[in-house]
Design a protein around this motif. Structure first.
Motif, PDB file in Angstrom:
ATOM      1  N   ASP A 257     -10.351  22.129 -31.334  1.00 41.58           N
ATOM      2  CA  ASP A 257     -11.005  21.435 -30.152  1.00 41.58           C
ATOM      3  C   ASP A 257     -11.599  19.927 -30.834  1.00 41.58           C
ATOM      4  OD1 ASP A 257     -10.202  23.050 -28.347  1.00 41.58           O
ATOM      5  OD2 ASP A 257     -12.253  23.966 -27.817  1.00 41.58           O
ATOM      6  N   TYR A 258     -11.918  20.198 -31.944  1.00 41.71           N
ATOM      7  CA  TYR A 258     -12.663  19.133 -32.528  1.00 41.71           C
ATOM      8  C   TYR A 258     -11.507  18.161 -33.050  1.00 41.71           C
ATOM      9  CZ  TYR A 258     -14.943  16.195 -36.312  1.00 41.71           C
ATOM     10  OH  TYR A 258     -15.500  15.408 -36.930  1.00 41.71           O
ATOM     11  N   ILE A 259     -10.676  18.756 -33.600  1.00 40.32           N
ATOM     12  CA  ILE A 259      -9.310  17.943 -34.095  1.00 40.32           C
ATOM     13  C   ILE A 259      -8.639  17.045 -33.003  1.00 40.32           C
ATOM     14  CG2 ILE A 259      -7.172  17.989 -35.156  1.00 40.32           C
ATOM     15  CD1 ILE A 259      -8.224  20.269 -36.865  1.00 40.32           C
ATOM     16  N   ALA A 260      -8.619  17.834 -31.845  1.00 40.26           N
ATOM     17  CA  ALA A 260      -7.689  17.425 -30.856  1.00 40.26           C
ATOM     18  C   ALA A 260      -8.566  16.306 -29.913  1.00 40.26           C
ATOM     19  CB  ALA A 260      -7.559  18.597 -29.676  1.00 40.26           C
TER      20      ALA A 260
ATOM     21  N   THR B  78      -5.324  18.879 -44.912  1.00 40.92           N
ATOM     22  CA  THR B  78      -6.566  18.802 -45.731  1.00 40.92           C
ATOM     23  C   THR B  78      -7.403  20.176 -45.359  1.00 40.92           C
ATOM     24  OG1 THR B  78      -6.781  16.494 -45.192  1.00 40.92           O
ATOM     25  CG2 THR B  78      -8.860  17.699 -45.731  1.00 40.92           C
ATOM     26  N   LEU B  79      -7.670  20.789 -44.306  1.00 42.27           N
ATOM     27  CA  LEU B  79      -8.412  21.890 -44.196  1.00 42.27           C
ATOM     28  C   LEU B  79      -7.621  23.016 -44.757  1.00 42.27           C
ATOM     29  CD1 LEU B  79      -9.267  21.782 -40.116  1.00 42.27           C
ATOM     30  CD2 LEU B  79     -10.716  21.162 -42.223  1.00 42.27           C
TER      31      LEU B  79
ATOM     32  N   TYR C 117     -16.955  25.502 -38.901  1.00 44.41           N
ATOM     33  CA  TYR C 117     -16.926  24.347 -38.011  1.00 44.41           C
ATOM     34  C   TYR C 117     -17.704  23.281 -38.695  1.00 44.41           C
ATOM     35  CZ  TYR C 117     -17.867  20.898 -34.139  1.00 44.41           C
ATOM     36  OH  TYR C 117     -17.711  19.790 -33.707  1.00 44.41           O
ATOM     37  N   ASP C 118     -18.857  23.188 -39.301  1.00 44.35           N
ATOM     38  CA  ASP C 118     -19.658  22.332 -40.088  1.00 44.35           C
ATOM     39  C   ASP C 118     -18.984  21.852 -41.374  1.00 44.35           C
ATOM     40  OD1 ASP C 118     -21.698  22.049 -38.240  1.00 44.35           O
ATOM     41  OD2 ASP C 118     -23.033  23.594 -39.504  1.00 44.35           O
ATOM     42  N   GLU C 119     -18.401  22.914 -41.878  1.00 47.93           N
ATOM     43  CA  GLU C 119     -17.535  22.543 -43.427  1.00 47.93           C
ATOM     44  C   GLU C 119     -16.062  21.715 -42.915  1.00 47.93           C
ATOM     45  OE1 GLU C 119     -18.532  26.321 -46.185  1.00 47.93           O
ATOM     46  OE2 GLU C 119     -16.769  26.584 -44.657  1.00 47.93           O
ATOM     47  N   ALA C 120     -15.621  22.088 -41.685  1.00 51.94           N
ATOM     48  CA  ALA C 120     -14.546  21.333 -41.198  1.00 51.94           C
ATOM     49  C   ALA C 120     -14.927  20.037 -40.833  1.00 51.94           C
ATOM     50  CB  ALA C 120     -13.869  21.945 -39.918  1.00 51.94           C
ATOM     51  N   VAL C 121     -15.946  19.731 -40.219  1.00 56.85           N
ATOM     52  CA  VAL C 121     -16.193  18.347 -39.748  1.00 56.85           C
ATOM     53  C   VAL C 121     -16.630  17.398 -41.066  1.00 56.85           C
ATOM     54  CG1 VAL C 121     -18.071  17.054 -38.765  1.00 56.85           C
ATOM     55  CG2 VAL C 121     -17.257  19.015 -37.564  1.00 56.85           C
TER      56      VAL C 121
END
Length: 503
Positions: free
Chosen positions: A358-361, A377-378, A391-395
């Motif tokens: 959802d964050y990416i979208a 990247t992820l 989630y925090d690591e992805a952001v």
């Protein structure tokens, strides 16, 4: 078939296009010092002397084009030396005044013979082994230059990514028409129902994926159909290369147009780049005329701009671009972006929590290519870490790719853009005025805010317009219902959406 008249007419047509007296004079010499004959799938340019052999390569490509136009064919070409000027006048295609001209122009009447009177005929043929022309005595090589050799040697379609198919193309509902047309073309590429097929849109929206998907489907299901794909930048580069070798009689120069016109389907990507090369663009115009005017051909083009905004393209050509299917690819909605994210994750065998998807979208809006970059990247971080990413690591990992402020519009921007489009004021939209045009503008702005700013709740939108939650809900529902029937309103909404999605 009177080859003599075809030859004279080809010279006449090319002469009419020339303005330099030197060109006109040399073409007159070539007319009387050469003739043509059919040699299998080739037009054989027969030169009566060394002077003609030297002059002909400057013009043979254009002459071959004129001949093919008259004969409605796609012949290749060979160039050969005649055995003698005296016997040549009896050959098919030989001008009737040849002998008289030779007597007044060529000092050596035995030109073409050895000192002992032996016949020394030679023919220049394309040799795919050494990428050049060889002179051969008394025999004509079987590997004479043919369109099939060009296709094999240049292999321009090798840049098509075989992994880009219709099966892994995730489309937005707004782009269903384009996908349906592309699929129909791939199934029956020579039918001509959608010729030309022109798609345009911003960078990274999937235009190239569609082009490759068409090519790959044809390769898979219609192997007898010949397809060529090239980017405009590559087209210009190859054109420059072929022209730079004109003194060495390079086959790439002589048959540059045939590299493309020999195929059934011609696909060019990023055609807006043709503005960088005037001569290459003119040649492109000549090539695509074949695909627009001849049956059994398919022209497929992609650009960043609609035809009307292409620079240095003739109005007539721009009109032709719109005579088939001419459609814009729209940026994907948030739902489609989520589907694209999941699809790309599956391709890379990467599992991500719904929160990261959802964050990416929601934060990468302008380009499918950027979504792919974020997932890769992820994937790298997961592979290096050896465990699921949080989630925090992805952001944090995507901080350099995601600029929320740049990619998310604001309520103020929406209000101002809609007010300008509907010719009302922002103040009237925020007031209780219920005049039709103001109410329509207010409802449009609310609907756009709901779609483009997912972080906003209906209550947030209501407060921005001094309304309540139910009013916003009703306005959004009304706009969506009206757009199903009112095509003008639907188009206005699309244009507003595109202008507010910042790159």
């Amino acid at each position: 078939m009177d080859l003599s008249q075809i030859w004279i007419e080809a010279i006449k047509r090319l002469t009419q296009e020339k303005t330099d007296p030197a060109d006109i004079g040399l073409l007159q010499v070539i007319q009387t010092q050469c003739y043509i004959k059919l040699n299998g799938n080739n037009i054989d340019f027969v030169c009566l002397n060394d002077l003609a052999t030297t002059l002909l390569p400057r013009y043979c490509f254009d002459l071959l084009t004129k001949i093919n136009e008259q004969m409605n064919a796609h012949y290749g070409m060979t160039i050969s030396n005649s055995s003698s000027a005296n016997n040549a006048s009896n050959q098919v295609g030989m001008p009737s005044n040849q002998q008289n001209f030779n007597n007044g122009f060529v000092s050596n009447q035995n030109n073409g013979f050895s000192s002992n009177g032996q016949n020394q005929s030679s023919e220049r043929n394309y040799n795919p082994q050494n990428q050049g022309f060889n002179n051969t005595n008394n025999t004509v090589e079987q590997n004479s230059f043919k369109p099939s050799n060009v296709k094999k040697n240049l292999n321009l379609s090798s840049s098509i990514n075989p992994d880009k198919t219709f099966e892994n193309y995730v489309t937005d509902p707004e782009n269903q028409t384009i996908l349906a047309a592309a699929t129909a073309i791939a199934q029956d590429p020579c039918a001509g129902r959608y010729n030309p097929f022109y798609i345009y849109g911003g960078s990274g929206l999937g235009k190239t994926h569609i082009l490759w998907a068409i090519a790959n489907r044809i390769f898979q299901t219609r192997p007898e159909v010949s397809v060529i794909y090239i980017r405009a930048e590559e087209f210009i580069r190859k054109y420059v290369e072929s022209m730079s070798k004109k003194n060495s009689f390079d086959p790439n120069q002589v048959h540059f147009q045939e590299m493309f016109t020999q195929h059934d389907v011609f696909i060019m990507d990023d055609i807006q780049s043709l503005t960088k090369g005037d001569k290459a663009r003119d040649t492109f115009f000549d090539i695509i005329a074949t695909f627009l005017d001849m049956s059994g051909k398919q022209l497929i083009l992609a650009a960043d701009e609609p035809p009307g905004k292409l620079k240095n393209f003739s109005e007539r050509l721009v009109t032709r671009f719109g005579s088939g299917v001419c459609s814009e690819i729209y940026p994907p909605s948030s739902e489609t972006r989520a589907a694209i994210t999941l699809s790309k994750c599956n391709e890379l065998n990467l599992r991500l929590p719904d929160s990261i998807v959802d964050y990416i979208a929601n934060n990468i809006r302008s380009s499918v290519r950027e979504i792919e970059g974020a997932i890769k990247t992820l994937k790298t971080h997961v592979d290096l870490k050896g465990e699921m990413i949080t989630y925090d690591e992805a952001v944090k990992a995507l901080s350099n790719l995601v600029n929320i402020r740049a990619q998310t519009t604001t309520l103020e921007a929406i209000k101002e853009r809609v007010a300008k489009e509907c010719d009302v004021t922002v103040e009237s939209m925020e007031s209780s005025i219920r005049v039709k045009n103001v109410s329509r503008a207010r409802a449009l702005a609310m609907t756009l805010a709901d779609e483009l700013i997912p972080a906003l709740s209906l209550n947030d939108i209501a407060r921005a317009f001094n309304k309540d939650h139910s009013s916003v809900h009703s306005a959004i529902k009304k706009i969506k219902t009206l757009m199903e029937k009112d095509t003008e309103l639907c188009e206005t909404y699309k244009q507003l959406t595109l202008s507010l999605k910042k790159n």
